[in-house]
Motif scaffolding. Structure first.
Motif, short mmCIF file in Angstrom:
data_model
loop_
_atom_site.label_atom_id
_atom_site.label_comp_id
_atom_site.label_asym_id
_atom_site.label_seq_id
_atom_site.Cartn_x
_atom_site.Cartn_y
_atom_site.Cartn_z
N GLN A 12 -20.68 11.95 -26.31
CA GLN A 12 -21.61 12.96 -26.58
C GLN A 12 -21.43 14.65 -25.33
O GLN A 12 -21.29 14.57 -24.06
N PRO A 13 -22.16 15.47 -26.03
CA PRO A 13 -22.01 16.66 -25.55
C PRO A 13 -22.74 16.88 -24.27
O PRO A 13 -23.84 16.74 -24.42
N GLU A 28 -25.46 19.63 -28.68
CA GLU A 28 -25.71 20.73 -28.30
C GLU A 28 -26.97 21.04 -29.21
O GLU A 28 -27.24 20.94 -30.76
N VAL A 88 -22.14 24.43 -23.75
CA VAL A 88 -21.60 23.35 -23.16
C VAL A 88 -21.21 23.47 -22.35
O VAL A 88 -20.41 24.29 -21.67
N GLU A 137 -18.99 16.44 -20.83
CA GLU A 137 -19.34 15.62 -21.81
C GLU A 137 -19.73 14.18 -20.75
O GLU A 137 -19.84 14.26 -19.28
#
Length: 336
Positions: free
Chosen positions: A178-179, A315, A321, A324
């Protein structure tokens, strides 16, 4: 940037400022360890979904009809000299814990400590007016509260909200792949510290702190985000460490992608570092791979924020961003 024109500088009545006044995270965890362990009350009216286990942003109770209730409280000493702005900032900060859980604030009550022999009550009224205006912006009722006579001014709110348990955001739900997104820039701690020391006013910092996280939270819930926390007194690294630890993952931060407010680096260079920021870095340092980064960059990432943004495992539009989540490695935090 201007200089405060207020004849009574509220920050001069406080030993610290804002969320930088928090008890250090390591000390706090030691105090509350196992304090609330054990079975729930036999006649409890609901099921506790989120409690103290992972140090999440708020408590969540599921009622018999399936609805979720979010409960939180937050208050602090003056972070700016303008009483109306302080009220707005403190209210936005208190409401943020509900938003960090994916909830909607329903009703708040004021918490006010005031040195009535030292500061006019008219200033206290301005603080309360600022809090009321921000709560209205959030669609949250304000119904009274509690006040005490105290040598050091403090203000905040206790907030109750509603949340769909099936769309709850919590700090133990981040997963590899996942970011990592951040919805507000950093640097509030060093700028507030500079303001306290010099009277310089940073309008961008005030506007950032007074902005509620309502729209960021609504966008995150709509995007299916299920892991989040807000960035306040423990800094980005402190809150991210708690999130990675609770989720059993490693958070990798791209330092070059992290946004900062104008003047933050200069304030750090000039020595305006809150004690809370240094304590944050000391706490996370054993759990963090700092790579090539020196103390300066690490202090900015650990800077104690007041009414900061949301950290999201996902996001949303407008939020950069900054890293991660990956499979758990040697340490829960890695800075690159």
């Amino acid at each position: 940037m201007t200089v405060s024109a207020h004849p009574r500088r509220l920050t001069g009545y406080a030993h610290g400022g804002g969320c930088a006044c928090k008890i250090p995270p390591g000390e706090l965890e030691a105090v509350v360890a196992d304090l609330f362990a054990g079975d729930p009350p036999p006649d409890a009216a609901g099921e506790l979904l989120v409690g103290l286990d992972d140090g999440d942003d708020a408590a969540v109770v599921r009622l018999a009809d399936g609805r979720g209730i979010v409960l939180t409280t937050d208050f602090f000493t003056p972070v700016v000299d303008d009483p109306y702005d302080w009220g707005r900032i403190a209210a936005a900060n208190a409401l943020s814990d509900v938003y960090a859980m994916g909830g909607t604030p329903l009703v708040a009550v004021n918490l006010l400590a005031w040195p009535r022999d030292a500061l006019p009550m008219e200033l206290a009224r301005e603080v309360l007016r600022g809090g009321l205006d921000v709560a209205r912006l959030a669609g949250c009722h304000v119904a009274g509260g509690h006040s005490v006579d105290d040598p050091e001014p403090k203000y905040g709110m206790a907030v109750t909200g509603l949340v769909d348990p099936g769309r709850l955001m919590r700090n133990d739900a981040a997963r590899p792949g996942q970011p990592l997104s951040l919805t507000k820039p950093l640097g509030l701690g060093v700028l507030n510290n500079r303001h306290k020391a010099t009277g310089e006013v940073f309008p961008e910092a005030v506007a950032t702190m007074a902005t509620v996280n309502r729209w960021a939270a609504e966008a995150a819930v709509a995007a299916g985000v299920r892991a989040a926390t807000d960035v306040t007194g423990f800094g980005l690294l402190g809150h991210l460490y708690k999130m990675a630890r609770a989720s059993g993952v490693t958070a990798v931060v791209d330092a070059a992608a992290v946004p900062y407010l104008a003047g933050a680096r200069e304030s750090l260079r000039d020595g305006y570092v809150p004690g809370g920021s240094r304590r944050n870095l000391d706490w996370v340092r054993p759990h963090t791979d700092l790579g090539r980064f020196d103390e300066t960059e690490a202090l900015l990432l650990a800077d104690a924020q007041t009414s900061g943004g949301l950290l999201l495992a996902g996001e949303v539009d407008g939020a950069p961003v900054i890293g991660e989540f990956v499979k758990r490695g040697d340490r829960p935090l890695v800075i690159r």
